[in-house]
Enzyme design. Structure first.
Site, PDB file in Angstrom:
ATOM      1  N   GLU A 182     -53.233 -45.395  -5.288  1.00 54.49           N
ATOM      2  CA  GLU A 182     -53.412 -43.951  -5.124  1.00 54.49           C
ATOM      3  C   GLU A 182     -52.906 -43.150  -6.318  1.00 54.49           C
ATOM      4  OE1 GLU A 182     -53.134 -42.763  -0.553  1.00 54.49           O
ATOM      5  OE2 GLU A 182     -51.234 -43.514  -1.340  1.00 54.49           O
ATOM      6  N   GLY A 183     -52.036 -43.741  -7.127  1.00 56.54           N
ATOM      7  CA  GLY A 183     -51.432 -43.011  -8.232  1.00 56.54           C
ATOM      8  C   GLY A 183     -50.080 -43.599  -8.559  1.00 56.54           C
ATOM      9  N   TRP A 231     -46.500 -48.076  -9.293  1.00 57.41           N
ATOM     10  CA  TRP A 231     -47.807 -47.844  -8.676  1.00 57.41           C
ATOM     11  C   TRP A 231     -47.600 -47.421  -7.225  1.00 57.41           C
ATOM     12  CZ3 TRP A 231     -51.887 -52.101 -10.298  1.00 57.41           C
ATOM     13  CH2 TRP A 231     -52.095 -52.005 -11.676  1.00 57.41           C
ATOM     14  N   LYS A 232     -48.391 -46.449  -6.797  1.00 51.52           N
ATOM     15  CA  LYS A 232     -48.339 -45.986  -5.401  1.00 51.52           C
ATOM     16  C   LYS A 232     -49.440 -46.687  -4.626  1.00 51.52           C
ATOM     17  CE  LYS A 232     -48.016 -41.886  -2.498  1.00 51.52           C
ATOM     18  NZ  LYS A 232     -48.671 -42.539  -1.362  1.00 51.52           N
ATOM     19  N   TYR A 233     -49.042 -47.610  -3.764  1.00 51.40           N
ATOM     20  CA  TYR A 233     -49.997 -48.472  -3.068  1.00 51.40           C
ATOM     21  C   TYR A 233     -50.573 -47.790  -1.831  1.00 51.40           C
ATOM     22  CZ  TYR A 233     -48.084 -51.906  -6.247  1.00 51.40           C
ATOM     23  OH  TYR A 233     -47.697 -52.552  -7.392  1.00 51.40           O
TER      24      TYR A 233
END
Length: 765
Positions: free
Chosen positions: A565-566, A412-414
């Site tokens: 974010e993605g 996960w892109k935090y």
């Protein structure tokens, strides 16, 4: 008005010898003991001497010394004249005429008897430059500050990037050969630093304080200095013009590099009147262009266009020149050494990425072979590494095209703040931002609970992570905007309102061993062996190892639901090392926004502003943005923008950027004349921008020569998202990224006709 050098030589007979002690020369009373020793000869008080031609209203005539700045002329636009400048000029005319009559031009340094160049004519840019023969200070073994100031002056007047680097390398080579102990301060002064960035040592001298010091040293009126600064836009040039018009009968000892650097560090560490006194004491000893660059150093804007990557290249070239000094008949290195320069530059930049400290690196390159540099300058806790970065991508299919056949992992892109957390052998914790800024004092709560996530005894470590705002009650991630409200300095644990959680995604160093050359799978295994999760405090990045395209797509949707974010997609085993300071294609980011279009937002630098019309009158209504070309170290325009702003945004931007207006575009701004803004800015702020797509442009210069030989790339329908306080201008989206984003579009891939900037010009008023 100031007298020229020509006038000085015509009145040479009026200048007293140094031998007889003058009896009639009046003393100028000052507030310090140093200046009681300085005598200034008063000019002839005859009626003819008092008659002075009135200058042009908006023209500043500099002195005619060999290294005086070029005259700066401002258009006679009465509507745009600063009111303060006009008032100040009228108020101070009489007083400054009196001050002007009491000063004459400073004497030039004479040519040395051994035939070496004198200080005023020192020119490290000339083709015939020899590092030893042209180092006029060779006999003294101490580098004069004037030699560095002259180098800066020549670089400032140079257009080509390669020539600027070569000029700086010539000076560095001379210092290496003649006075090597002066190389460290020379390097720091060349990039306007006093210590490694992570130490946070900054000068912090207000312009008003500097103006007062200039007035005290030159006898000029404060209102006059302020008005000249408003007209010229550069206090450094004003200081030089004020200082160069003085001649002291007992000239203070010449400044040298070591003393100036030491004084600047002292100035940074003290406050109050003591700071003012130190500035004054150095300034009165400045000669010629020394005054310009000393004042600019104090302001924090050197204005010579040398960034850190250029400086490292110049150091590498200087090192090769030094090693082959016997083979070099001039400053140019023979073609045979080009490969050696390339190798030396790479080794130096790589070493600096893992050990960003010139106090360690420079002694190492002077004493040892360059191939030993990484061994002599190892990474260790307490000294931040330049982080590895990811390439943007616009869809899951592109990820699998890049990583086809490799084992990959998705994380996960935090939406938080990048944090590199260090613990040394003494148990001391340091937290650094992606820009190597020391944020330790910002997170005392993390330090207090730093032992909670240790699974077993650990002597030292460096972890890469993302700090996010955390909702304690709901146990969920909060948006970045919440984290940005957290206090930055003097944080008291009891007063913290925004709680944070650390999401760890990499381990770079453990118990004295660097792991950056190990594959991610091994680094992750060691991370799990030594550390454990603590809910709401320390957690591992949510990850999925898969090569199934449907699973990646589903995982992306889950990350969005989890307020992320993605995804970050990374290789596990092949090509899976941690590439310090690189934006690597072994890490790809897949963001939720614009997945079907551009695939990512862009981080762009604001370099110009257009005056607002209608309801936006009084603020900037639009802005000129640029990407950063890392290879040429220049800012290339990519779009004009006027949408996505609230009235409050425009007011905030106008107030901030208004403090960073410059008189003309930097030499390293690439733009078309049709885009000329009302005001140019220093490259001091980065904005996150989204757009509909990218197109080729006949007027913008972003990525020019990469995709098209004559056209650059521009953004269609750009929209402001937020200010990126965590990035400096050199961390902005670079030209290669822009080119990649353009080429990744379906329109381009399918060879469809793309629209040009002429068709898509953004109307933002």
């Amino acid at each position: 008005m100031q007298k020229s050098i020509t006038s000085f030589f015509k009145r040479k007979s009026d200048v007293p010898d140094e031998s007889p002690e003058p009896k009639k020369a009046p003393k100028i009373k000052t507030e310090t003991e140093d200046t009681k020793k300085l005598l200034i000869k008063t000019e002839d008080e005859s009626p003819k001497a008092k008659i002075k031609a009135k200058p042009e209203p908006m023209t500043v005539d500099p002195p005619e010394s060999p290294d005086a700045p070029k005259s700066v002329k401002v258009e006679k636009d009465t509507e745009n004249k600063p009111a303060a400048a006009n008032d100040a000029k009228n108020e101070s005319d009489t007083e400054n005429k009196e001050a002007d009559r009491k000063v004459t031009t400073i004497g030039l340094v004479s040519t040395s008897k051994d035939g070496k160049e004198d200080a005023e004519n020192y020119d490290p840019s000339k083709d015939s430059y020899h590092p030893l023969k042209n180092a006029y200070w060779a006999s003294k073994k101490v580098t004069p500050y004037l030699a560095l100031a002259r180098t800066f002056q020549v670089i400032e007047e140079t257009k080509g990037r390669l020539k600027m680097i070569d000029t700086l390398s010539n000076y560095f080579c001379s210092v290496m050969l003649v006075s090597p102990s002066d190389l460290v301060p020379s390097v720091y002064l060349s990039i306007n630093q006093l210590a490694p960035a992570y130490e946070g040592l900054e000068l912090g001298v207000a312009e008003t304080t500097l103006m007062k010091a200039i007035c005290k040293a030159t006898g000029r009126n404060l209102a006059h200095i302020k008005s000249q600064t408003q007209l010229i836009g550069d206090l450094g040039i004003v200081a030089e013009q004020s200082r160069v018009s003085q001649r002291m009968m007992f000239q203070p000892a010449p400044l040298n590099i070591r003393d100036v650097f030491r004084k600047l560090r002292e100035i940074a560490k003290i406050s109050g009147q003591s700071k003012m006194d130190l500035v004054y004491n150095v300034f009165v000893s400045c000669r010629s262009s020394e005054a310009r660059f000393f004042i600019r150093s104090l302001i924090g804007k050197l204005r010579i266009g040398i960034a850190e990557q250029s400086l490292l290249t110049a150091l590498a070239i200087a090192l090769v020149k030094k090693n082959h000094i016997g083979d070099c008949k001039a400053s140019k290195v023979p073609e045979a050494y080009k490969d050696e320069i390339a190798e030396t530059t790479l080794l130096l930049k790589t070493a600096y990425s893992q050990c960003p400290n010139y106090d360690i690196i420079i002694p190492a390159i002077l004493e040892y072979d360059i191939k030993e540099l990484q061994e002599r300058c190892p990474m260790h806790p307490g000294m931040p590494l330049r982080p590895m970065l990811a390439q943007p991508t616009k869809g899951v299919h592109e990820v699998f095209e890049r990583f086809g056949g490799m084992h990959i992992t998705c994380e996960w892109k935090y939406d938080g703040e990048r944090a590199q957390i260090h613990c040394n052998e003494k148990g001391e914790i340091s937290i650094f931002s992606r820009n190597s800024e020391n944020n330790t004092a910002k997170y005392p709560d993390l330090i207090a609970r730093s032992k909670n996530f240790l699974k077993c005894p650990v002597e030292s470590y460096i972890i890469d992570s993302e700090i996010v705002a955390w909702d304690v009650e709901r146990k969920q991630i909060l948006p970045f905007q919440v984290l940005s409200t957290r206090k930055r300095k003097n944080v008291d644990i009891e007063e913290i309102k925004v709680q944070v959680c650390v999401y760890i995604f990499d381990l770079l160093y453990i118990n004295g061993t660097a792991l950056v050359t190990k594959p991610l799978s091994e680094r992750r295994k060691l991370l799990n062996e030594h550390f454990q999760e603590v809910e709401g405090e320390w957690q591992f990045a949510t990850a999925l190892n898969t090569n199934d395209i449907d699973e990646v797509q589903q995982f992306l949707e889950e990350s969005v639901k989890g307020n992320c974010e993605g995804l970050m997609v990374k290789t596990l085993d092949q090509e899976a090392t941690y590439e310090i300071a690189k934006r690597s294609r072994n890490w790809l980011k897949l963001k939720k926004d614009y997945i079907s279009n551009v695939g990512d937002s862009l981080d762009l630098v604001v370099i110009g502003g257009y005056k607002g019309k209608g309801k936006r009158t009084g603020t900037y209504g639009g802005f000129l943005l640029a990407c950063y070309d890392t290879e040429n170290e220049e800012y290339q325009t990519i779009c004009k923008i006027g949408t996505g702003f609230t009235d409050e945004d425009l007011q905030t931007h106008s107030e901030f950027l208004g403090k960073h207006v410059i008189s003309s575009a930097k030499s390293y701004y690439r733009y078309d004349s049709s885009l000329e803004p009302d005001h140019w800015f220093e490259p001091v702020q980065v904005w996150e921008i989204k757009c509909a797509d990218l197109s080729l442009s006949p007027i913008h210069r972003a990525a020019i020569g990469i995709v098209d030989g004559e056209r650059g790339i521009s953004l269609r329908f750009p929209r402001f998202i937020r200010i990126r306080d965590d990035k400096n201008s050199e961390n902005a989206t670079d030209a290669n990224q822009v080119a990649h984003m353009y080429q990744s579009q379906d329109l381009v891939k399918n060879n469809q006709k793309t629209l040009t900037q002429t068709d898509l010009e953004d109307e933002f008023y």
